[in-house]
Design a protein around this motif. Structure first.
Motif, short mmCIF file in Angstrom:
data_model
loop_
_atom_site.label_atom_id
_atom_site.label_comp_id
_atom_site.label_asym_id
_atom_site.label_seq_id
_atom_site.Cartn_x
_atom_site.Cartn_y
_atom_site.Cartn_z
N GLY B 232 1.03 1.85 6.90
CA GLY B 232 1.35 3.25 7.23
C GLY B 232 2.03 3.95 6.09
O GLY B 232 1.69 5.08 5.73
N ALA B 233 2.98 3.26 5.46
CA ALA B 233 3.71 3.83 4.33
C ALA B 233 2.75 4.16 3.19
O ALA B 233 2.82 5.21 2.56
CB ALA B 233 4.79 2.86 3.86
N GLU B 234 1.78 3.26 3.00
CA GLU B 234 0.78 3.45 1.95
C GLU B 234 -0.09 4.67 2.26
O GLU B 234 -0.30 5.54 1.40
CB GLU B 234 -0.09 2.19 1.86
CG GLU B 234 -1.23 2.24 0.85
CD GLU B 234 -0.72 2.13 -0.59
OE1 GLU B 234 -1.57 2.11 -1.48
OE2 GLU B 234 0.51 2.07 -0.80
N ALA B 235 -0.56 4.73 3.52
CA ALA B 235 -1.42 5.85 3.93
C ALA B 235 -0.67 7.17 3.76
O ALA B 235 -1.22 8.18 3.32
CB ALA B 235 -1.85 5.66 5.38
N ASP B 236 0.62 7.14 4.08
CA ASP B 236 1.49 8.30 3.97
C ASP B 236 1.58 8.77 2.52
O ASP B 236 1.43 9.95 2.21
CB ASP B 236 2.87 7.88 4.47
CG ASP B 236 3.58 9.03 5.15
OD1 ASP B 236 2.90 9.79 5.88
OD2 ASP B 236 4.79 9.17 4.94
#
Lengths: 242, 242
Positions: B232-236
């Motif tokens: 999620g952090a990456e996608a963000d």
């Protein structure tokens, strides 16, 4: 430590039922897994499930290499290591250089050589190539090529090589068994320091394909006898300055 | 197939008693052994005996990676592969580049990459370095060095890295647990795309050291939650053009 590389398919992996024969416990026999030597216990190969009924009663179990290693250790002393690299259900085409299971076997043998002296190769493969005429016909050449390459890639072209007979099966079960078996026997004569191990009289699990635990113990001792014979032949040649 | 590399020592190998928890059967989860993907069954690591009493009740058993893989597969779909390379009882010094168990892990991951996309590393190591002050003190630097090298050597410097907490132990059992645990937590902050997985409330086998089967199932799900958080952090970041 002397180490032995194990390659081939399910009858090298071992599908004998655990508990059918007494456990072999020898604290000077080891198995190489993930770069580490641990005391030998069965199953030695874990390419199939150990528990459960995912494939009925087909599970990783007793392996011919256990009685082989124990015999080498008790009769010749020292420490004995096994490098289990066989994979059930594999064809000789899957064992060609550049294929993942071949490359893994070469890597494992060379990794094990950092902490042991590679002393032999135990091979049992062929059943998977007995289903049709063209696979059976091509088996000899591919097996010869693979075994030559393997000895070269593990840095020991004269390494003792033990090739197991496929044995006899219920008529019609493996239709092209004859030519594959004949090819394996021929290879044992074509390659230096190679021997052929008889499967005569060995018996199978109810599936009719996989050797049972008692026969795997016997088969391992026959691999050992053939290993001794090859060693003796070598010593004899050395004695004669050949 | 997305694959995950498993490295560390016994609580990554898994010593949960088979049968204490229901089997996880997911025909789209696989284990990589000897260059071959087989349907996932436990034990996933087989670095210790599976049967017998060679080391009392210490046996290869339930592994945290089973519930992890099952959760990834059921929640995100596709096929999921595990590459089991942990070895019980190993120190962080044994996991340095050039050591056999490290070199094996790198080889296995790269071999698996021929037929899968490497998607993460699951790490649990440290207990073996809690026995004396100097091992504990050196642990952080050696672990950081090893994990940096590992991501580089498997061709993916930004690969999600999940570091497990050692958890709490009976007082005095692992005398230098504190500094090792603190170091592991620090690494999760120092490396990009790394997360720390809590072991809070997990319980152990009667030996007091190895996580029990139920806790290993829970721990695997926490590894999965942390994996989701990192994704999620990456996608963000990607969404913000960072």
């Amino acid at each position: 430590m002397r180490s032995f590389l194990l390659v081939g398919q399910s009858n090298m992996c071992g599908r004998g039922f655990i508990g059918d024969v007494p456990e072999i416990r020898n604290m000077r026999c080891f198995t190489f897994r993930n770069g580490h030597w641990g005391v030998m216990t069965e199953p030695i190969h874990v390419d199939a499930p150990v528990f459960g009924d995912l494939y009925g009663d087909l599970r990783s179990g007793t392996c011919l290499a256990a009685s082989f290693a124990d015999a080498v250790q008790r009769r010749q002393g020292g420490e004995v290591g096994l490098i289990p690299c066989a994979v059930g259900g594999t064809t000789i085409a899957q064992w060609q250089p550049g294929e993942p299971i071949y490359d893994n076997a070469v890597f494992q043998a060379n990794l094990a050589r950092r902490s042991s002296e590679l002393a032999g190769i135990l091979f049992h493969q062929g059943c998977q190539d007995t289903g049709d005429a063209s696979s059976a016909e091509g088996h000899h050449d591919l097996a010869l090529r693979m075994l030559r390459a393997l000895r070269r890639d593990v840095g020991a072209e004269g390494l003792p090589l033990l090739i197991g007979s496929l044995g006899t099966f219920r008529e019609g079960l493996l239709p092209y068994l004859g030519p594959v078996e004949a090819g394996l026997r021929r290879i044992a004569g074509e390659l230096p320091r190679a021997g052929f191990v008889s499967a005569e009289g060995l018996t199978r699990n109810p599936d009719g394909v996989h050797l049972d635990s008692r026969s795997l113990r016997t088969f391992g001792l026959r691999y050992f006898e053939e290993y001794i014979r090859l060693e003796g032949a070598e010593a004899d040649m050395e004695g004669k300055g050949l």
